[in-house]
Design a protein around this motif. Sequence first.
Motif: not given
Length: 320
Positions: A83, A79-80
């Motif tokens: 993102r 996710y990071h």
Amino acid sequence: MPDQHLNPHLHINSYGTFLRRRFGCRVSKVNVDGGFTCPNRDGTRGTGGCVYCDNSSFSPGGTIPDKPIEQQMAEGMAYHRTRLGSEKFIVYFQKFTNTYAPVARLRDLYRRALAHPDVVGISVGTRPDSLADEALDLLEELARERYVCIELGLQSMDDAILSRINRGHTLAEYLRAVERIAGRGIDLCTHLIYGFPGETREGFLRTAGLIAGLPVNSVKLHQLHAVRGTRLAELYFRREFIPVTLDDYVATACDFLELLPPQIAVQRLYGSAPVEIRVAPSWNLKNNRMWYAVVNELKRRGTWQGCRLDGACSGKVGNL
């Protein structure tokens, strides 16, 4: 803003800036649930937990103890990376009290987190009354080779408030925990909340002076908010808890930052909860917008973190 710790665009020493300077790349914290409980829930120190506590209000949905921490880490890292373009990670043991277990279990969990090649360290959320000597010795051992941060919940320096919110520890216990952590090579983050019933702005701002005199490396600050299923929500519905306004919170956060030494990194400026369980306050601002509400108020004032400590902004617009 002469201090080298401050991000000139943010007027504060943001934790992201601190991590980039330390590790040379973008570093994100990845939350994991290690399946811990809390001594303020199981009867050791109390039952029911703090009046505001519902861990689902601040934990990502993917962090559940049924998943191995390796799976939780992989999902959080993906996710990071997508993102934010993060390259390295700190594994954050967040939910409940993450030193509240036998040291053998702690060693297994912490070392499994540190085994990933893209993990630069761990951050461990805990309470002042839940730091056994064995746990501290283990974290000191790990800190000789990797980044280790203890995130210690204080919330308020007022013992009367701590009692009213069923926190289950005192200011003296927090200070003793800080003393025991100091000198071990472990970073220390302190969690603080503004807006407890009966709390004044002046009372909260005294906490900045307390933190300034301690070996604290970073702080997390957020407003008191009520979520469904908590005793705080019951107090709100009975009109015994009146949340602070957005303007009051932003002004107080800025006043606090102006009194906070610039070498102390700021990890958080706002707390949020999923809309489906949020009761109050409903400011309807996402975390980044709330972050910049505080930053932009500092810019409007022409002030910055720590400027009141040397009188550099004593004549600026403020609310002290």
